[in-house]
Design an enzyme around this catalytic site. Structure first.
Site, PDB file in Angstrom:
ATOM      1  N   THR A 169       0.825  -1.212   0.000  1.00 64.50           N
ATOM      2  CA  THR A 169       0.000   0.000   0.000  1.00 64.50           C
ATOM      3  C   THR A 169       0.862   1.267   0.000  1.00 64.50           C
ATOM      4  OG1 THR A 169      -1.444   1.283   1.465  1.00 64.50           O
ATOM      5  CG2 THR A 169      -0.118  -0.365   2.520  1.00 64.50           C
ATOM      6  N   ASP A 170       0.282   2.369  -0.446  1.00 63.89           N
ATOM      7  CA  ASP A 170       0.975   3.662  -0.365  1.00 63.89           C
ATOM      8  C   ASP A 170       1.046   4.173   1.081  1.00 63.89           C
ATOM      9  OD1 ASP A 170      -1.708   4.346   0.009  1.00 63.89           O
ATOM     10  OD2 ASP A 170      -1.766   5.877  -1.568  1.00 63.89           O
ATOM     11  N   GLU A 171       0.250   3.565   1.974  1.00 64.01           N
ATOM     12  CA  GLU A 171       0.183   4.088   3.352  1.00 64.01           C
ATOM     13  C   GLU A 171       1.492   3.895   4.102  1.00 64.01           C
ATOM     14  OE1 GLU A 171      -3.528   3.439   5.375  1.00 64.01           O
ATOM     15  OE2 GLU A 171      -4.582   3.128   3.487  1.00 64.01           O
ATOM     16  N   TYR A 227      -1.948  -0.416  11.090  1.00 60.83           N
ATOM     17  CA  TYR A 227      -2.068  -1.107   9.796  1.00 60.83           C
ATOM     18  C   TYR A 227      -0.865  -0.822   8.911  1.00 60.83           C
ATOM     19  CZ  TYR A 227      -3.324  -1.559   4.852  1.00 60.83           C
ATOM     20  OH  TYR A 227      -3.300  -1.838   3.500  1.00 60.83           O
ATOM     21  N   LYS A 246       2.135  -3.289   7.473  1.00 64.45           N
ATOM     22  CA  LYS A 246       2.415  -3.480   6.036  1.00 64.45           C
ATOM     23  C   LYS A 246       3.857  -3.086   5.727  1.00 64.45           C
ATOM     24  CE  LYS A 246       0.122  -4.592   3.056  1.00 64.45           C
ATOM     25  NZ  LYS A 246      -0.226  -5.923   2.488  1.00 64.45           N
TER      26      LYS A 246
HETATM   27  P1  NAD Z   1      -9.502  -7.348   2.323  1.00 63.64           P
HETATM   28  O1  NAD Z   1      -9.479  -7.108   3.792  1.00 63.64           O
HETATM   29  O2  NAD Z   1     -10.749  -7.098   1.551  1.00 63.64           O
HETATM   30  O3  NAD Z   1      -9.066  -8.862   2.019  1.00 63.64           O
HETATM   31  C1  NAD Z   1      -8.042  -9.524   2.694  1.00 63.64           C
HETATM   32  C2  NAD Z   1      -8.199 -11.020   2.453  1.00 63.64           C
HETATM   33  O4  NAD Z   1      -7.121 -11.696   3.118  1.00 63.64           O
HETATM   34  C3  NAD Z   1      -9.500 -11.599   3.002  1.00 63.64           C
HETATM   35  O5  NAD Z   1     -10.085 -12.460   2.058  1.00 63.64           O
HETATM   36  C4  NAD Z   1      -9.056 -12.367   4.242  1.00 63.64           C
HETATM   37  O6  NAD Z   1      -9.890 -13.487   4.541  1.00 63.64           O
HETATM   38  C5  NAD Z   1      -7.655 -12.793   3.826  1.00 63.64           C
HETATM   39  N1  NAD Z   1      -6.789 -13.073   4.973  1.00 63.64           N
HETATM   40  C6  NAD Z   1      -6.628 -12.316   6.096  1.00 63.64           C
HETATM   41  N2  NAD Z   1      -5.753 -12.903   6.919  1.00 63.64           N
HETATM   42  C7  NAD Z   1      -5.325 -14.044   6.306  1.00 63.64           C
HETATM   43  C8  NAD Z   1      -4.401 -15.052   6.650  1.00 63.64           C
HETATM   44  N3  NAD Z   1      -3.738 -15.025   7.820  1.00 63.64           N
HETATM   45  N4  NAD Z   1      -4.195 -16.077   5.784  1.00 63.64           N
HETATM   46  C9  NAD Z   1      -4.863 -16.123   4.601  1.00 63.64           C
HETATM   47  N5  NAD Z   1      -5.772 -15.181   4.230  1.00 63.64           N
HETATM   48  C10 NAD Z   1      -5.985 -14.152   5.067  1.00 63.64           C
HETATM   49  O7  NAD Z   1      -8.297  -6.501   1.750  1.00 63.64           O
HETATM   50  P2  NAD Z   1      -8.095  -5.840   0.303  1.00 63.64           P
HETATM   51  O8  NAD Z   1      -8.623  -4.469   0.336  1.00 63.64           O
HETATM   52  O9  NAD Z   1      -8.567  -6.791  -0.732  1.00 63.64           O
HETATM   53  O10 NAD Z   1      -6.514  -5.737   0.280  1.00 63.64           O
HETATM   54  C11 NAD Z   1      -5.717  -6.810  -0.257  1.00 63.64           C
HETATM   55  C12 NAD Z   1      -4.254  -6.423  -0.146  1.00 63.64           C
HETATM   56  O11 NAD Z   1      -4.021  -5.212  -0.872  1.00 63.64           O
HETATM   57  C13 NAD Z   1      -3.795  -6.137   1.294  1.00 63.64           C
HETATM   58  O12 NAD Z   1      -2.498  -6.657   1.435  1.00 63.64           O
HETATM   59  C14 NAD Z   1      -3.796  -4.621   1.394  1.00 63.64           C
HETATM   60  O13 NAD Z   1      -2.827  -4.186   2.312  1.00 63.64           O
HETATM   61  C15 NAD Z   1      -3.415  -4.248  -0.026  1.00 63.64           C
HETATM   62  N6  NAD Z   1      -3.908  -2.924  -0.477  1.00 63.64           N
HETATM   63  C16 NAD Z   1      -5.218  -2.580  -0.329  1.00 63.64           C
HETATM   64  C17 NAD Z   1      -5.666  -1.340  -0.819  1.00 63.64           C
HETATM   65  C18 NAD Z   1      -7.118  -0.923  -0.721  1.00 63.64           C
HETATM   66  O14 NAD Z   1      -7.445   0.217  -1.057  1.00 63.64           O
HETATM   67  N7  NAD Z   1      -8.035  -1.809  -0.307  1.00 63.64           N
HETATM   68  C19 NAD Z   1      -4.768  -0.478  -1.432  1.00 63.64           C
HETATM   69  C20 NAD Z   1      -3.419  -0.869  -1.571  1.00 63.64           C
HETATM   70  C21 NAD Z   1      -3.008  -2.107  -1.093  1.00 63.64           C
HETATM   71  P1  TYD Z   2     -10.706   3.969   4.278  1.00 56.59           P
HETATM   72  O1  TYD Z   2     -11.657   3.527   3.225  1.00 56.59           O
HETATM   73  O2  TYD Z   2     -10.808   3.354   5.642  1.00 56.59           O
HETATM   74  O3  TYD Z   2      -9.237   3.798   3.671  1.00 56.59           O
HETATM   75  P2  TYD Z   2      -7.804   4.319   4.252  1.00 56.59           P
HETATM   76  O4  TYD Z   2      -7.957   4.797   5.634  1.00 56.59           O
HETATM   77  O5  TYD Z   2      -6.994   3.061   4.174  1.00 56.59           O
HETATM   78  O6  TYD Z   2      -7.356   5.399   3.302  1.00 56.59           O
HETATM   79  O7  TYD Z   2     -10.837   5.543   4.450  1.00 56.59           O
HETATM   80  C1  TYD Z   2     -10.636   6.425   3.353  1.00 56.59           C
HETATM   81  C2  TYD Z   2     -10.749   7.826   3.884  1.00 56.59           C
HETATM   82  O8  TYD Z   2     -12.101   8.065   4.306  1.00 56.59           O
HETATM   83  C3  TYD Z   2      -9.884   8.068   5.112  1.00 56.59           C
HETATM   84  O9  TYD Z   2      -9.370   9.412   5.044  1.00 56.59           O
HETATM   85  C4  TYD Z   2     -10.849   7.938   6.272  1.00 56.59           C
HETATM   86  C5  TYD Z   2     -12.158   8.423   5.681  1.00 56.59           C
HETATM   87  N1  TYD Z   2     -13.386   7.800   6.235  1.00 56.59           N
HETATM   88  C6  TYD Z   2     -14.424   8.607   6.686  1.00 56.59           C
HETATM   89  O10 TYD Z   2     -14.349   9.865   6.647  1.00 56.59           O
HETATM   90  N2  TYD Z   2     -15.543   8.015   7.182  1.00 56.59           N
HETATM   91  C7  TYD Z   2     -15.668   6.651   7.257  1.00 56.59           C
HETATM   92  O11 TYD Z   2     -16.713   6.148   7.751  1.00 56.59           O
HETATM   93  C8  TYD Z   2     -14.600   5.824   6.773  1.00 56.59           C
HETATM   94  C9  TYD Z   2     -14.694   4.324   6.822  1.00 56.59           C
HETATM   95  C10 TYD Z   2     -13.472   6.447   6.262  1.00 56.59           C
END
Ligand code: NAD
Ligand code: TYD
Length: 357
Positions: free
Chosen positions: A133-135, A159, A163
């Site tokens: 992630t960019d975070e 989180y 990561k």
């Molecule tokens: P998500 O929470 O929707 O999915 C995570 C999945 O991992 C779930 O299916 C969960 O059951 C599985 N999981 C959790 N713990 C596990 C374990 N110990 N063993 C096997 N499986 C396990 O998350 P997402 O949004 O799909 O993110 C997927 C990846 O991409 C993550 O690594 C996250 O850090 C990264 N990412 C997410 C975003 C975003 O905007 N959602 C952006 C950049 C990177």
């Molecule tokens: P989120 O979807 O949790 O992603 P991340 O924190 O990983 O960027 O949140 C996106 C942005 O929206 C973040 O600045 C927090 C804000 N946010 C709200 O303002 N209200 C909400 O209920 C949630 C879930 C997030």
């Protein structure tokens, strides 16, 4: 074939579906623990597809990993498995440490042993792609340039710290043990199958349910949004042609404040599903207490990925958000099962009397 960990979550499921939709796609084994965020219903469209195998399990389970790798002999592992929600990591970080750090360590060790025993040609072709992630880069000042791959790691939430730790482990397993890794650091994703605890799906489902739309603090925090299908195409491209040991930022040059996002979602709902009382959905916006340690701004510079590997996103924010809101309107049943918890019974119901897979 390829092994995809975390493939029943939001991005992982989109990736598996998109992967198998490519011409000549290699088969996939999905390994997922099915935490609250894992929803096997996301992969329901692949049932009966011989190219897909689902295995319920933990990336921290070394014995299971060794067995799966020996049995399926993947030519790549793509690791999505993680705890992913910042707010949950603030309430309790244990699962984040266990999965994102310890789990990634166990996965790396299992893959290292498997990789070392491969014949030379397969060993040379093998890749471990870590999805991050960019975070990990921390928060940007309003006018600061977007994150490049050279930006120092400054994670601020439990989180992002977990990561960041996993990214460092992946890097070390390359430099010390010679594991052929590539890491991607992507901005905020949105699209189908997004669990409605995250901003965009939460706003859609709360709006339709007549509930408040909780905006943290002043709502002027900035995120850089990328349609999930574009993240998936970037990962495919990095897997195909990324340089071993390298990291690639993935983003869509789409910075928006949270308030802009919420107003856009409300506007589309006003157009497509107007409220019975004729009031705009934006009237449901409620400013609530800010998230502790809330990062003010993320922005990704994806120039390396574009210039080296020729990747560009296919969707603009306008086209991507329209697809997304439309998907949620068309999948009220998916939303209802996620909200009621019924999705967790999917494995038992769907695989009654048979092992999942
Ligand atoms: P998500 O929470 O929707 O999915 C995570 C999945 O991992 C779930 O299916 C969960 O059951 C599985 N999981 C959790 N713990 C596990 C374990 N110990 N063993 C096997 N499986 C396990 O998350 P997402 O949004 O799909 O993110 C997927 C990846 O991409 C993550 O690594 C996250 O850090 C990264 N990412 C997410 C975003 C975003 O905007 N959602 C952006 C950049 C990177
Ligand atoms: P989120 O979807 O949790 O992603 P991340 O924190 O990983 O960027 O949140 C996106 C942005 O929206 C973040 O600045 C927090 C804000 N946010 C709200 O303002 N209200 C909400 O209920 C949630 C879930 C997030």
């Amino acid at each position: 074939m390829i092994l995809v960990s975390g493939g029943a979550g939001f991005i992982g499921a989109n990736f598996v579906i998109d992967w198998l939709a490519q011409p000549g796609a290699e088969p996939v084994v999905t390994l997922d623990k099915l935490t609250y965020a894992g929803n096997l219903e996301n992969l329901a469209g692949l049932q009966g597809d011989a190219r897909h195998t689902f295995v319920q399990g933990d990336i921290g389970d070394s014995a299971l990993l060794a067995r799966l790798l020996a049995q399926h002999r993947p030519r790549a592992v793509v690791n999505f498995a993680a705890e992913s929600h910042v707010d949950r990591s603030i309430h309790g970080a244990e699962d984040f440490i266990q999965t994102n750090i310890v789990g990634t360590f166990r996965l790396l060790e299992a893959v290292r042993a498997y990789h070392a025993a491969l014949p030379a040609d397969e060993r040379a072709a093998f890749r471990f792609l870590h999805v991050s992630t960019d975070e990990v880069y921390g928060s940007l000042a309003p006018e600061a340039p977007a994150f490049t791959e050279q930006h120092r790691y400054e994670p601020n939430s439990p989180y992002s710290a977990s990561k960041a730790a996993s990214d460092h482990l992946v890097r070390a397993w390359h430099h010390t043990h010679g594991l052929p890794v590539v890491t991607t650091n992507c901005s905020n994703n949105y699209g189908p199958y997004h669990f409605p605890e995250k901003l965009i799906p939460l706003m859609i489902v709360n709006a339709l349910a007549g509930k408040p739309l909780p905006v943290y603090g002043d709502g002027r925090q900035v995120r850089d949004w990328l349609y999930v299908g574009d993240h998936c195409s970037a990962i495919r491209r990095v897997l195909e042609a990324g340089r071993v040991g390298e990291t690639y930022n993935v983003g869509g040059w789409n910075e928006k404040t949270n308030l802009e996002i919420v107003h856009t979602v409300c506007g589309l709902l006003d157009e497509w599903r107007p409220r019975a009382d004729g009031q705009p959905y934006a009237s449901q916006i409620a400013f609530v207490t800010d998230r502790p340690g809330h990062d003010r701004r993320y922005a990704i510079d994806a120039t390396r990925l574009r210039d080296e590997l020729g990747w560009t996103p296919a969707e603009t924010f306008d086209t991507g958000i329209r697809k997304t809101v439309r998907w949620y309107l068309d999948h009220a049943d998916w939303v209802a099962r996620v909200q009621s918890g019924a999705y967790r019974e999917w494995v038992a119901r769907q695989y009654a009397g048979a092992a999942a897979g």
